[in-house]
Design a protein around this motif. Structure first.
Motif, mmCIF file in Angstrom:
data_model
loop_
_atom_site.group_PDB
_atom_site.id
_atom_site.type_symbol
_atom_site.label_atom_id
_atom_site.label_comp_id
_atom_site.label_asym_id
_atom_site.label_seq_id
_atom_site.Cartn_x
_atom_site.Cartn_y
_atom_site.Cartn_z
ATOM 1 N N VAL A 1 0.845 -1.187 0.000
ATOM 2 C CA VAL A 1 0.000 0.000 0.000
ATOM 3 C C VAL A 1 0.881 1.238 0.000
ATOM 4 O O VAL A 1 2.000 1.225 0.517
ATOM 5 N N VAL A 2 0.355 2.291 -0.597
ATOM 6 C CA VAL A 2 1.038 3.580 -0.647
ATOM 7 C C VAL A 2 0.226 4.552 0.191
ATOM 8 O O VAL A 2 -0.996 4.636 0.052
ATOM 9 N N VAL A 3 0.914 5.276 1.078
ATOM 10 C CA VAL A 3 0.236 6.169 2.008
ATOM 11 C C VAL A 3 0.711 7.593 1.783
ATOM 12 O O VAL A 3 1.912 7.855 1.721
ATOM 13 N N SER A 4 -0.251 8.501 1.647
ATOM 14 C CA SER A 4 0.030 9.936 1.507
ATOM 15 C C SER A 4 -0.604 10.647 2.691
ATOM 16 O O SER A 4 -1.774 10.412 3.001
ATOM 17 N N PHE A 5 0.165 11.504 3.350
ATOM 18 C CA PHE A 5 -0.273 12.156 4.576
ATOM 19 C C PHE A 5 -0.570 13.628 4.360
ATOM 20 O O PHE A 5 0.058 14.286 3.522
ATOM 21 N N ALA A 6 -1.503 14.149 5.157
ATOM 22 C CA ALA A 6 -1.763 15.589 5.166
ATOM 23 C C ALA A 6 -0.475 16.296 5.574
ATOM 24 O O ALA A 6 0.296 15.772 6.380
ATOM 25 N N PRO A 7 -0.237 17.490 5.040
ATOM 26 C CA PRO A 7 0.939 18.244 5.465
ATOM 27 C C PRO A 7 0.867 18.548 6.966
ATOM 28 O O PRO A 7 -0.230 18.629 7.546
ATOM 29 N N LEU A 8 2.024 18.706 7.590
ATOM 30 C CA LEU A 8 2.060 19.099 8.993
ATOM 31 C C LEU A 8 1.267 20.385 9.159
ATOM 32 O O LEU A 8 1.306 21.270 8.294
ATOM 33 N N ASN A 9 0.525 20.478 10.253
ATOM 34 C CA ASN A 9 -0.357 21.621 10.452
ATOM 35 C C ASN A 9 -0.557 21.872 11.936
ATOM 36 O O ASN A 9 -0.180 21.051 12.769
ATOM 37 N N ALA A 10 -1.141 23.009 12.248
ATOM 38 C CA ALA A 10 -1.374 23.408 13.644
ATOM 39 C C ALA A 10 -2.755 23.007 14.148
ATOM 40 O O ALA A 10 -3.149 23.401 15.238
#
Length: 139
Positions: free
Chosen positions: A60-69
């Motif tokens: 599986v390939v996983v894409s994450f939300a950008p780092l955020n506050a």
């Protein structure tokens, strides 16, 4: 329910650690093998995406939300079939601690038993995350 209706379940656990600590740990994909067993025992960065070769579903390939506050830990998992599943995940300040909330979305064709199995796996992952973070402090 026939298994064809779409529904979601919000699964949460309280972690007795500050939200910034929980976010820092949970937002680092390199930590996933320690607590998110659904992605298998290892994950490796390839470009901007992360690949888990040995997940129970296969590669599986996983894409994450950008780092955020905002405590958003959403991630998309692309299955071996090419289908992509969006997984909403949040960490929210709860007093001095944190509420970690994963939204499990029932996929088309999923039976009631499969959905319950998936929910139990998410609970186990969140409990493992809780134990890792709370134990690290007391060790």
């Amino acid at each position: 329910m026939t298994g064809t209706e779409k529904r979601s379940r919000h699964i949460g656990v309280h972690i007795d650690r500050p939200v910034d600590e929980v976010y820092a740990y949970a937002s680092d994909p390199a930590n996933l093998p320690a607590w998110a067993r659904g992605l298998g025992g290892s994950i490796e960065k390839r470009g901007e995406r992360w690949v888990a070769e040995s997940s129970p579903m296969g590669r599986v390939v996983v894409s994450f939300a950008p780092l955020n506050a905002f405590g958003v830990l959403d991630h998309d998992v692309t299955l071996p079939s090419g289908e992509t599943v969006h997984n909403p995940f949040r960490v929210i300040a709860d007093g001095a601690g944190t509420e970690a909330v994963f939204t499990l979305r029932r996929q088309p064709g999923t039976t009631d038993a499969e959905f319950e199995r998936d929910a139990a796996m998410v609970v186990a992952d969140l409990v493992r995350l809780k134990e890792l973070l709370e134990t690290a402090v007391s060790a």
